[in-house]
Structures are given as C-alpha cells and as structure tokens.
Design a protein around this motif. Structure first.
Motif, PDB file in Angstrom:
ATOM      1  N   ALA A   1       0.752  -1.173  -0.115  1.00  0.00           N
ATOM      2  CA  ALA A   1       0.005  -0.210   0.114  1.00  0.00           C
ATOM      3  C   ALA A   1       0.818   1.031   0.129  1.00  0.00           C
ATOM      4  O   ALA A   1       0.491   2.296  -0.497  1.00  0.00           O
ATOM      5  CB  ALA A   1      -0.889   0.067   1.212  1.00  0.00           C
ATOM      6  N   PHE A   2       2.076   1.356   0.697  1.00  0.00           N
ATOM      7  CA  PHE A   2       2.829   2.447   0.745  1.00  0.00           C
ATOM      8  C   PHE A   2       3.288   2.521  -0.694  1.00  0.00           C
ATOM      9  O   PHE A   2       3.283   3.700  -1.028  1.00  0.00           O
ATOM     10  CB  PHE A   2       3.868   2.100   1.723  1.00  0.00           C
ATOM     11  N   LYS A   3       3.870   1.533  -1.426  1.00  0.00           N
ATOM     12  CA  LYS A   3       4.469   1.819  -2.742  1.00  0.00           C
ATOM     13  C   LYS A   3       3.066   2.410  -3.546  1.00  0.00           C
ATOM     14  O   LYS A   3       3.562   3.286  -4.447  1.00  0.00           O
ATOM     15  CB  LYS A   3       4.844   0.486  -3.227  1.00  0.00           C
ATOM     16  N   ASP A   4       2.175   1.771  -3.440  1.00  0.00           N
ATOM     17  CA  ASP A   4       0.946   2.131  -4.428  1.00  0.00           C
ATOM     18  C   ASP A   4       0.531   3.636  -4.293  1.00  0.00           C
ATOM     19  O   ASP A   4       0.274   4.326  -4.990  1.00  0.00           O
ATOM     20  CB  ASP A   4      -0.263   1.377  -3.969  1.00  0.00           C
ATOM     21  N   ALA A   5       0.864   4.257  -2.975  1.00  0.00           N
ATOM     22  CA  ALA A   5       0.436   5.508  -2.916  1.00  0.00           C
ATOM     23  C   ALA A   5       1.378   6.491  -3.638  1.00  0.00           C
ATOM     24  O   ALA A   5       0.955   7.367  -4.047  1.00  0.00           O
ATOM     25  CB  ALA A   5       0.721   5.882  -1.315  1.00  0.00           C
ATOM     26  N   TRP A   6       2.737   6.114  -3.670  1.00  0.00           N
ATOM     27  CA  TRP A   6       3.691   6.821  -4.474  1.00  0.00           C
ATOM     28  C   TRP A   6       3.693   6.578  -5.960  1.00  0.00           C
ATOM     29  O   TRP A   6       3.946   7.427  -6.688  1.00  0.00           O
ATOM     30  CB  TRP A   6       5.178   6.497  -3.881  1.00  0.00           C
ATOM     31  N   ASP A   7       3.487   5.336  -6.378  1.00  0.00           N
ATOM     32  CA  ASP A   7       3.566   4.871  -7.500  1.00  0.00           C
ATOM     33  C   ASP A   7       2.801   3.749  -7.957  1.00  0.00           C
ATOM     34  O   ASP A   7       2.941   2.759  -8.433  1.00  0.00           O
ATOM     35  CB  ASP A   7       5.163   4.286  -7.732  1.00  0.00           C
ATOM     36  N   PRO A   8       1.356   4.290  -8.283  1.00  0.00           N
ATOM     37  CA  PRO A   8       0.315   3.560  -8.430  1.00  0.00           C
ATOM     38  C   PRO A   8       0.403   2.674  -9.582  1.00  0.00           C
ATOM     39  O   PRO A   8      -0.124   1.352  -9.773  1.00  0.00           O
ATOM     40  CB  PRO A   8      -0.886   4.456  -8.535  1.00  0.00           C
ATOM     41  N   GLU A   9       1.068   3.084 -10.824  1.00  0.00           N
ATOM     42  CA  GLU A   9       1.457   2.306 -12.041  1.00  0.00           C
ATOM     43  C   GLU A   9       2.437   1.389 -11.895  1.00  0.00           C
ATOM     44  O   GLU A   9       2.610   0.542 -12.928  1.00  0.00           O
ATOM     45  CB  GLU A   9       1.816   3.484 -13.100  1.00  0.00           C
ATOM     46  N   GLY A  10       3.140   1.378 -10.631  1.00  0.00           N
ATOM     47  CA  GLY A  10       4.355   0.317 -10.511  1.00  0.00           C
ATOM     48  C   GLY A  10       5.497   0.406 -11.620  1.00  0.00           C
ATOM     49  O   GLY A  10       5.944  -0.509 -11.811  1.00  0.00           O
ATOM     50  N   ARG A  11       5.948   1.905 -11.911  1.00  0.00           N
ATOM     51  CA  ARG A  11       6.851   1.881 -12.987  1.00  0.00           C
ATOM     52  C   ARG A  11       8.525   2.253 -12.122  1.00  0.00           C
ATOM     53  O   ARG A  11       9.305   2.216 -12.995  1.00  0.00           O
ATOM     54  CB  ARG A  11       6.351   2.837 -14.018  1.00  0.00           C
ATOM     55  N   MET A  12       8.313   2.621 -11.130  1.00  0.00           N
ATOM     56  CA  MET A  12       9.622   2.750 -10.440  1.00  0.00           C
ATOM     57  C   MET A  12      10.338   1.592  -9.795  1.00  0.00           C
ATOM     58  O   MET A  12       9.726   0.844  -8.813  1.00  0.00           O
ATOM     59  CB  MET A  12       9.209   3.824  -9.127  1.00  0.00           C
ATOM     60  N   ASN A  13      11.238   1.146 -10.678  1.00  0.00           N
ATOM     61  CA  ASN A  13      12.270  -0.060 -10.157  1.00  0.00           C
ATOM     62  C   ASN A  13      11.468  -1.052  -9.665  1.00  0.00           C
ATOM     63  O   ASN A  13      11.307  -1.502  -8.593  1.00  0.00           O
ATOM     64  CB  ASN A  13      13.092   0.395  -8.970  1.00  0.00           C
ATOM     65  N   PRO A  14      10.513  -1.760 -10.727  1.00  0.00           N
ATOM     66  CA  PRO A  14       9.345  -2.665 -10.311  1.00  0.00           C
ATOM     67  C   PRO A  14      10.219  -4.067  -9.913  1.00  0.00           C
ATOM     68  O   PRO A  14      11.325  -4.315 -10.218  1.00  0.00           O
ATOM     69  CB  PRO A  14       8.681  -2.974 -11.582  1.00  0.00           C
ATOM     70  N   ARG A  15       9.214  -4.714  -8.934  1.00  0.00           N
ATOM     71  CA  ARG A  15       9.700  -6.110  -8.417  1.00  0.00           C
ATOM     72  C   ARG A  15      11.000  -6.087  -7.456  1.00  0.00           C
ATOM     73  O   ARG A  15      11.888  -7.152  -7.623  1.00  0.00           O
ATOM     74  CB  ARG A  15      10.050  -6.960  -9.716  1.00  0.00           C
ATOM     75  N   ARG A  16      11.147  -4.848  -6.887  1.00  0.00           N
ATOM     76  CA  ARG A  16      12.043  -4.742  -5.785  1.00  0.00           C
ATOM     77  C   ARG A  16      11.195  -4.556  -4.506  1.00  0.00           C
ATOM     78  O   ARG A  16      10.032  -3.499  -4.609  1.00  0.00           O
ATOM     79  CB  ARG A  16      13.160  -3.769  -5.946  1.00  0.00           C
ATOM     80  N   VAL A  17      11.554  -5.115  -3.510  1.00  0.00           N
ATOM     81  CA  VAL A  17      10.748  -4.948  -2.202  1.00  0.00           C
ATOM     82  C   VAL A  17       9.421  -5.478  -2.155  1.00  0.00           C
ATOM     83  O   VAL A  17       8.976  -6.242  -1.403  1.00  0.00           O
ATOM     84  CB  VAL A  17      10.954  -3.432  -1.696  1.00  0.00           C
ATOM     85  N   VAL A  18       8.661  -4.753  -3.329  1.00  0.00           N
ATOM     86  CA  VAL A  18       7.104  -5.228  -3.278  1.00  0.00           C
ATOM     87  C   VAL A  18       7.016  -6.107  -4.475  1.00  0.00           C
ATOM     88  O   VAL A  18       7.495  -5.813  -5.604  1.00  0.00           O
ATOM     89  CB  VAL A  18       6.185  -4.034  -3.247  1.00  0.00           C
ATOM     90  N   ASP A  19       6.235  -7.321  -4.375  1.00  0.00           N
ATOM     91  CA  ASP A  19       6.129  -8.182  -5.548  1.00  0.00           C
ATOM     92  C   ASP A  19       7.457  -8.568  -6.063  1.00  0.00           C
ATOM     93  O   ASP A  19       7.688  -8.257  -7.114  1.00  0.00           O
ATOM     94  CB  ASP A  19       5.066  -7.526  -6.575  1.00  0.00           C
ATOM     95  N   PRO A  20       8.413  -9.153  -5.247  1.00  0.00           N
ATOM     96  CA  PRO A  20       9.704  -9.289  -5.548  1.00  0.00           C
ATOM     97  C   PRO A  20      10.014 -10.433  -6.860  1.00  0.00           C
ATOM     98  O   PRO A  20       9.091 -11.398  -6.559  1.00  0.00           O
ATOM     99  CB  PRO A  20      10.360  -9.645  -4.296  1.00  0.00           C
ATOM    100  N   ALA A  21      11.029  -9.909  -7.457  1.00  0.00           N
ATOM    101  CA  ALA A  21      11.480 -11.164  -8.432  1.00  0.00           C
ATOM    102  C   ALA A  21      12.119 -12.290  -7.606  1.00  0.00           C
ATOM    103  O   ALA A  21      12.581 -12.046  -6.595  1.00  0.00           O
ATOM    104  CB  ALA A  21      12.282 -10.673  -9.528  1.00  0.00           C
ATOM    105  N   PRO A  22      12.017 -13.508  -8.084  1.00  0.00           N
ATOM    106  CA  PRO A  22      12.719 -14.674  -7.201  1.00  0.00           C
ATOM    107  C   PRO A  22      14.178 -14.403  -6.893  1.00  0.00           C
ATOM    108  O   PRO A  22      14.827 -14.024  -7.847  1.00  0.00           O
ATOM    109  CB  PRO A  22      12.603 -15.686  -7.903  1.00  0.00           C
ATOM    110  N   MET A  23      14.695 -14.779  -5.947  1.00  0.00           N
ATOM    111  CA  MET A  23      15.936 -14.397  -5.766  1.00  0.00           C
ATOM    112  C   MET A  23      16.981 -15.453  -6.009  1.00  0.00           C
ATOM    113  O   MET A  23      18.140 -14.940  -6.494  1.00  0.00           O
ATOM    114  CB  MET A  23      16.325 -14.664  -4.116  1.00  0.00           C
ATOM    115  N   ASP A  24      16.458 -16.314  -6.946  1.00  0.00           N
ATOM    116  CA  ASP A  24      17.548 -17.491  -7.456  1.00  0.00           C
ATOM    117  C   ASP A  24      17.313 -17.459  -9.097  1.00  0.00           C
ATOM    118  O   ASP A  24      17.797 -18.456  -9.701  1.00  0.00           O
ATOM    119  CB  ASP A  24      17.208 -18.765  -7.157  1.00  0.00           C
TER     120      ASP A  24
END
Length: 981
Positions: free
Chosen positions: A501-524
């Motif tokens: 929710a915090f990320k969505d408040a700032w970046d609702p379209e999800g274009r800022m450095n996506p898949r980091r911290v929130v909805d993360p890419a797999p670590m392997d």
C-alpha cells in the motif's frame, strides 16, 4: 518479429529522450552491457541509460518514460549488493553530472546536496566546519548520497551516528507521473492532506495506511533491541511520535517510490582526533560476545572480522604485511574512539583495552593516523578480498548483511556457522558487530541447477534463523532482488500488505524500479553467473595462475565493488579519472569482457570491436591488480584479448604494435654499430623526418622521440675483466631494453653501489628481454619466444641460485609475474626466475645499517612510484633504503604518470596521457624546490616528466640517488662488471 517491435519501440524512446534531454542518452550495446550489473549477483539489461545534467533533464526523462509507459530506475554509483540498482528499465544515472554540494549550513548543521554527490566530497566540504556526515559505508570514496538514501546505508560509525534514515532532514522528489514535491516532517497533517492534486492524495493515503497498520508497525518494526533494521519500508516514520516524516519514510525505498532531486541532510561533529583499539579474541564468537560492554563506553565504532578475511588477504596479496600488526587472536574487534585531541581519544581507547584485557583479550591501541589507516584498510577491503578464498575458490554475496540485536550477535554467529556446515558451504565474514550486522561472502555454486537449489535452501534457512533472533534480513544494503523475497519469512502477510500500500501511494502504476521490495522477483533468478555461461572457447594464451587456468573465471572477478571509479587515492583507474566515463573504468571494461564471454550482448567474441574500443584507453598500468579488492588484472586481460582479436589478422594490427611492440628489436639495430645512436638522434631531431617516422609508426605527433644514449650499456661496461674474488656474493644485473639503450648511466651507478656493498655484479653473456612490449600489445607468441630465449641465457645463474636484479620496474614486474603467465606455472625456469628476481631497493634494503653509517648528508625528494612496481613489488623496501640514505621523501599518491609504456606514445592517446600526468604528478614536480630530487625509477615516468616538465627538474633513479649519497658517481667511470660471470 517481437525483437523487431521491441527494437523499434526502443528507437522511438531513445529519439524522444534525445530530443528532450541535454544530458547523454545511451542506448548502445556497450552502455547496456556496462549498466547491466551492480555489486550483486544479478544481471538485468537496461532499456537504456540517461545521464541528466540538471533537474529539468530529470523531469524531461520522467515525462518521456511516462508517455512511453516504461519502467524507471534512478541510480547512483551502482555499488548496491542487493540487486536493486539493475532492472529492465530506463536508468537515470546521477553519478555523472548532478554531483554538487549545494550548501553547507554550519549553524543548522545541515548540508543540501544533489543526489549524485559522492560521500567523501560531502565530508570534505563539511570538514572546515568540524562537521561530517555520520553514515560512512566502506565505499565512501565513490558511493553517492542518493544511493545511500535509497538503500538506507550505514557504515562503520552507525554505533555513534545511526543509519542514513537518522540523518535525513528533507527531500525534494519527483514521482513517476511528474509530480514534484518536498518531503520531510509534517507539523500540520490536516493541512497537508488538504493540498490539491497528487500531493494531497499521497498524504491522505499514507495517513489512512498509518491508522490501519499502526499496531502492526509498532509490533514488528520497533523494539527487540534492533539498531540495524533496513528491510522493507520505514512505515514507523509515519507514526505521530516520529513526526509523520515522509523524507525518512522514503529512505531505503530503493528507487521504488520516487526519484530524489535534492536532499538536505544532518551533519554531526567530527572528533578532531581519533584512536583505534584493536582487540584480539580466540574466535569471532567470543569477540561478538563482548560487544555490549564495549557499547557502554560510547565508542564511534565496533567492527569485527575473523581469520577468513586475513587468509583471503594473504592469498591475494602475499607481500602485504599489515595484518601482522593485529594483536594475537582469531577474531578481532576494531573499536574507534574520538576526542578533542589525540591524548583524549587515546585515553578512551586504552580504557576499553584495559577492561577487555580483564576478559582475556589481547590489545593494541593505535593513535598515529597513518597506522590507523593501514589497519582500517584491511577491514574496508574485506568486501572484495573475501570474494576469493585462499585456494582460489569463488565466493558470492547473497546473504550479505543480515542483522540481529547486538546482544545476540555471538549466539547468532555460532548458529550461522552451524548452518553453513549443514549446507556444505564456507564463508569468511566481517561486519558491524557493534550493531549486530554481519557481512559474509559464501562459496555458493551459482553455475549449476543443483547449486542454485542449495543457494535457495540456504537463504531460506538463514532467513528463518534471523527471524528467530528478531532480526532483519538486511542490516545495511537493502533488499533488492537478493532479499525481498525473504521478507515473507521475517514479516507477517499483513505487514507485507502495508508495504504494498505504501508503494502504491507513491507509484500506483508500478513503474519505479519494479519487482523490488514489493512483488519481488525470485532471488534465484537472473543470476549473472548462471545466465552468463561462457560461450567462447577455453583455449587462452596466458596461464591465469590465480584463476585456475581460466580466462572466463578471471572475467568473473569483478563484482562491482567499484573502487575503480573513485576520484583520488591509489592508482586505479587513470583513464577513468580523466574521462569520467564508465567505459574507461576497470569495472566497465570487466563487464564488457564478461558479456563477451557469455556471448549475449556481445555476440562476436574475441573479434568484438566494442570490447576492443573499451580496452583502447586501458593504460595496462596494472594498478587494478593492486587497488582492486578482488584483484582484477585488466592489463593481463587486455593482452589476452589483443592476442585473440588479431589472431590470423596481423595486417589488422595498429601500426604502433609494430613500432613500439617490437621496440627492443629496433633499438638493438639502432645501437648495433658504434656511432649509429648519434646518427639516429640527429635524424630524430629533424622535424620532417621525425614526423614521417611517427606517422609510419602510429606515434602521436605531439611526442618527441626519446634520445638514445651515445653508447649503450654493453659498450660502457668493461666486460674484459673477470672478477678473481669468487668469495663475493654474486648478483646478475638484468640489462633491460630501456636502461641499456636510453639511460645506461643508471646501470653504471647501480653496479657501483652494489660493488661498493661487496657484491660481484655480473651481466648475461647474451641478449635478454622480458618480452614486455610484445606482451602489452598482445603479441604473445613473440613475447613467449623472447622470454624462453632469455631464460636459456640466464639459466646458468638460475642453476646457481644467483639473484637477478632489475632496474626498470616494468621489466622487473614482468619477470616476477608475466613470464610465468606466458610460459605456465609448470615451467621450472620461469618459476625460478620469478622467485630470484629482486628490485635494486630490495637488495639495498639488506644493508640499511651499512648505508646509514656511510651517509652524512640529507636531501629531499618527491617520488613517483611506477605503476607496475606499485602493483607487483610495492615501495616498502625503497622507503627503508631512502631513509638510510638520508633522503626525506614525499611519495606522491597521484596515480599513473600517464605514459605507461607504449600507451602515451600511441596516436590518439596523447590527450588522455598528459591529462593523467597533469592531475597530480606534474603539478607536484613543478612545485618542488630546485634542490628537491624528483625520483622516478620507471623509464616511462622519467620520459613523461622530461617531455612535460618546464621547471628544470631532471628525474633520477634510485641508483643515481644511492651512488650520489655514497660519493660513487664520477659521470665517466664504467664499473668492471663481468659479462659472463
């Protein structure tokens, strides 16, 4: 078709960016390769890179990327270990232009900075006011404030001054939709929520988030004695008792929420004097057990490391002896104290030492600044040193900087080591023990699928261990791709929902450095070693003795520590310091070689023109071999590449490879007949003929052709007399090409000094050459043949165990390193030559008492260390000899002279070559008093000084200095060295 459409979209995007931005827009293959990695395990090819010159440029980039609907990633020096600085996005690189300290307010103790300002530049600007910026990661001479804010960086002094979040006053940020706003403490939240547009909406959404999750935030993010919780978002900063501080809430968001345009940060008082108490314990566990009583003394820092760091240091730098100054133990704590003067700082350090001695610790207190810096260097280089184990094995980040409450550090270490053993892994660690933060590089197998399965299993178990201790999977470097997936093992699903929710408040379209911290890419996934499996053949020309015979293994040495992009200190990387271009850094070149080896972005392998161009301004100075914490040796890689690149295409080689690569042969011809050197010199002084010769030889027209000595060394040395006294210790003087043809008098002085000290000085009875000029230009077959013939000549001396004394640093370094690389570690003669070779200083250093007793005068000198000597031999022996000779020497720390053998003579390199010299060397030479000697053992260094100097200083060799101090120089006498022994 898909690739074509993507290429077309990228072309349109690049065109729109170039029309809107004044800074450089880079969508070329080389730039994508160089910006595809940070200091983590991950690789993501960016869409493109933009280097804005000001805020207007940044706003233009955001506008264009918004219209094209592409992701955006703001980035600093790219030293991130978590993988947050790489993504399939348009990278906005702030490290090139937006690098200024805008204002220092000493009364408010604040600084206003641009996001690309380097931490050390900020600290230097604050120094006149007795202030500094508290957080200080080991990358302090290249990391940027924007990157530190993005990752919530800490450093070794967090015990005293906290994390970056504790030192940020306010931010000016730009959102992905173009909204520009200030962020800081919110004294009137209702008024802020009533603001129009996106700004007011953000305050309303974040206030609602706080109200909904406040209890959860207090339970999971506060308490537990944690001082280094860096994982996730700082939702606790939205609490009323924290002032609803949006600036601090944005710290550590890793570019996932907003782009930082400016920052106002707090400064702290910097103690005028500091002392270091180093404590030795039986192991690192016991060292960690004693953190809490030390914290009660309120030191500036409490750092720890174990024997793994020392083992890796000794393996990578056998001549490094600083670790011998550590007190007895197998685990150490560095405890720094501060005071108004040295006495106060030392007293505090000694008090800690006395208390710890009662617990059985061995103690060493150091107050002299130079000695402190030497000890700190061991710790600061740890992140790079431990990437290679003593047996040459590779180690990787991944579980890099987890933190637990400091009181539990000892228990955590014991369980962590047990976990390593359970998974069959080994790791050397160091870290901020005073804050419970552990850095470790582990020998993961990232090349095979079973290895990746083990990697994932270990990380999940390690996260569970940290959670059991109430800790954080990241205590300094943030989450990125490396650890964001693990947040689910340390935080509740509801708190992860709050992060979203915090990320969505700032970046609702999800274009800022996506898949980091929130909805993360797999670590392997996206591991650069796994996705970058080599496609070039295994056959190489050089042995790569430190990389188990593998060029591709060598190409993986660079892990992005980025020490090569620093602006001062050490010698690396001279061309980068002049141009500021990533392509001309050791890191940039290493990434090009990595991509070449994997064949993805650079598909044409050894024939690649992109790689050739990236290597063109590499001076082959070898400074990276010494200064790079992981020992990248770009000079060797360049030689290999040039050899492979021109294999079977000799006609394609630059003309300079034939002129200067074969220089020993041309000089042998030019000095073969008496009187011929004078003729050659006369012809070289005729401009028309000299210009033709330079044009044919690919030599820079601005360069003067060096003057040959009237008589080469062989004719100056009386070779007719054989020494009758066979009781004297023998040494073999190596008559290198440069000394023999251009400066033979320094060899005469060396012979005189050595004979004065009782040595029987001999010369080889045939022509010898180390092959350096052919090696540097990648003509390795010829270099190998030359080295083999030279070994045959000196074999009798090697058989007799006679030391070989070199006078020219580049040739001496070649004998110590390159000959074995050329002929292989199984060549017994090459190995014996390596072990037998000494510098003149190393021989004289055995006679310092004798020299000191004979010298009655004192002199002053400034010394320029030749890069190859700096890399391969060091300067310690020279210091001790100069001290014995009564020379008060100031050793320049200004880097390469810029000539670097053939480099500075090659057409197209003159400007970079002279710019290197003018950064520090030449100003220091011109500023030297007339009676101050300019000491430069390297022929390249002396030549550069001679051709650029205009104040009358003639550079001298150590042999000249020693002979003059001992009263042995006559200027005409030729020593009676034996040519045949």
């Amino acid at each position: 078709m898909t690739v074509t459409r993507r290429s077309s979209r990228e072309s349109l995007l690049a065109e729109d960016l170039r029309s809107a931005v004044r800074g450089r827009v880079r969508f070329d293959t080389s730039s994508k390769a160089m910006w595809s990695a940070d200091a983590s395990n991950y690789r993501h090819v960016p869409i493109g890179v933009v280097q804005p010159v000001d805020i207007d440029d940044v706003e233009a980039v955001v506008d264009v990327t918004r219209r094209h609907g592409v992701p955006l990633l703001p980035r600093g020096a790219s030293t991130s270990i978590g993988g947050q600085a790489v993504n399939e996005a348009v990278i906005v690189d702030f490290s090139r232009h937006m690098t200024r300290v805008l204002e220092i307010d000493p009364d408010a103790r604040t600084a206003r900075v641009q996001p690309g300002v380097v931490l050390d530049d900020l600290r230097e600007a604050a120094r006149p006011y007795g202030l500094t910026f508290g957080p200080d990661p080991s990358t302090h001479n290249r990391c940027t404030l924007g990157g530190m804010i993005a990752n919530n960086a800490c450093g070794s002094h967090s015990v005293a001054w906290g994390k970056t979040v504790d030192n940020v006053r306010s931010l000016e940020v730009l959102l992905a939709d173009g909204t520009r706003m200030g962020a800081g403490r919110t004294p009137d939240l209702p008024a802020a929520m009533a603001r129009p547009g996106r700004e007011g909406a953000i305050y309303r959404e974040l206030a609602a988030l706080r109200d909904r999750y406040e209890g959860l935030v207090r339970d999971e993010l506060l308490g537990h004695g944690m001082t280094r919780r860096v994982s996730g978002y700082n939702l606790d900063e939205l609490l009323d008792d924290h002032g609803f501080d949006l600036a601090r809430a944005l710290v550590g968001t890793e570019g996932t929420c907003a782009t930082i345009l400016e920052a106002t940060v707090d400064l702290v008082e910097s103690p005028p004097a500091r002392a270091l108490c180093v404590l030795g314990f039986p192991d690192a566990y016991i060292a960690a057990d004693h953190v809490m009583p030390i914290r009660e003394h309120h030191p500036l820092t409490i750092e720890g490391m174990d024997t793994g760091v020392i083992g890796a240091l000794r393996a990578s730098r056998p001549d490094e002896r600083t670790h011998e100054q550590l007190p007895e133990g197998k685990g150490w704590l560095y405890v720094e104290t501060g005071g108004a003067d040295r006495a106060e700082a030392t007293a505090k350090a000694e008090a800690i030492g006395r208390e710890m001695a009662r617990y059985g610790a061995s103690v060493k207190v150091v107050s002299e600044p130079t000695a402190q810096r030497a000890l700190w260097k061991i710790r600061e280089d740890g992140s790079g040193i431990v990437t290679r184990s003593p047996d040459g094995g590779e180690a990787w980040p991944g579980w890099e900087d987890a933190a637990v409450p400091p009181a539990q550090m000892g228990a955590y270490l014991r369980e962590f080591d047990a976990l390593l053993g359970k998974h069959g892994r080994r790791g050397a660690y160091y870290g901020h023990f005073g804050d419970g933060c552990l850095h470790v590089r582990i020998d993961f197998d990232l090349l095979t699928r079973p290895g990746l399965a083990n990697f994932r299993a270990f990380l999940t178990d390690a996260a569970d261990l940290v959670a059991a201790h109430g800790g954080s999977v990241s205590g300094e470097h943030g989450d990125g791709q490396a650890r964001a997936e693990l947040l689910a093992r340390t935080y509740s699903p509801q708190l992860l929902e709050a992060f979203g929710a915090f990320k969505d408040a700032w970046d609702p379209e999800g274009r800022m450095n996506p898949r980091r911290v929130v909805d993360p890419a797999p670590m392997d996934e996206d591991l650069k070693v796994f996705v970058g499996v080599p496609t070039i053949g295994p056959r190489t020309e050089l042995a790569y003795t430190d990389d188990r015979g593998s060029f591709t293994r060598a190409s993986r040495r660079c892990i992005g520590v980025a020490k090569c992009i620093s602006d001062s200190g050490g010698y690396m990387c001279p061309s980068y310091r002049v141009t500021g271009e990533e392509a001309h850094s050791t890191r940039g070149r290493a990434r090009m070689l990595f991509e070449m080896a994997s064949g993805q972005l650079v598909p044409d392998g050894w024939r690649s023109t992109e790689v050739r161009d990236a290597l063109d301004l590499c001076l082959s100075c070898k400074a990276c071999q010494r200064d790079c914490p992981v020992g990248v040796d770009m000079a060797t890689y360049k030689a290999e590449f040039l050899s492979q690149h021109y294999a079977g295409r000799a006609h394609k080689r630059p003309r300079s490879h034939w002129s200067m690569g074969h220089l020993p042969r041309w000089l042998r011809l030019a000095t073969a007949v008496p009187g011929l050197p004078r003729v050659a010199n006369a012809l070289a002084r005729r401009p028309a003929l000299a210009n033709v010769a330079k044009r044919l030889g690919g030599i820079a027209p601005q360069r003067d052709i060096p003057t040959l000595a009237p008589k080469p060394l062989r004719r100056l040395v009386d070779a007719r007399r054989a020494h009758a006294d066979s009781t004297k210790p023998r040494v073999l003087l190596w008559p290198d090409t440069f000394t023999a043809a251009f400066d033979p008098e320094l060899a005469l002085d060396a012979i005189a000094v050595l004979e004065h000290l009782g040595y029987r000085v001999e010369l080889p009875d045939g022509q010898v050459c180390c092959g350096l000029t052919w090696h540097t230009t990648g003509q390795l077959d010829t270099a190998r043949a030359v080295a083999r013939r030279s070994l045959d000549v000196v074999k009798p001396w090697l058989d007799d165990g006679v030391p070989v004394v070199g006078l020219e640093p580049s040739c001496t370094a070649a004998l110590r390193q390159d000959v074995v690389e050329l002929l292989g570690p199984d060549d017994e003669d090459a190995v014996r030559l390596e072990k037998s070779t000494r510098t003149l200083a190393e021989v004289l250093a055995q006679h310092t008492d004798e020299l000191r007793a004979q010298v009655t005068t004192t002199t002053k000198a400034v010394a320029q260390i030749h890069c190859h000597q700096y890399a391969a031999m060091g300067f310690d022996a020279d210091r001790s000899v100069l001290d014995a000779l009564g020379v008060d020497v100031r050793v320049l720390d200004e880097g390469c002279c810029g000539l670097a053998g053939n480099f500075g003579f090659e057409d197209g390199h003159y400007e970079v070559s002279t710019a290197c010299a003018e950064r520090g060397l030449m100003p220091a030479v011109r500023a030297a008093d007339p009676d101050t000697a300019v000491l430069a053992d390297g022929f390249s260094c002396r030549t550069q000084i001679r051709q650029l100097e205009n104040a009358g200083h003639e550079p001298v060799h150590l042999a000249h200095v020693a002979a003059r101090a001992l009263g042995l120089r006559s200027g005409t006498r030729a020593p009676a060295a034996s040519a045949s022994g």
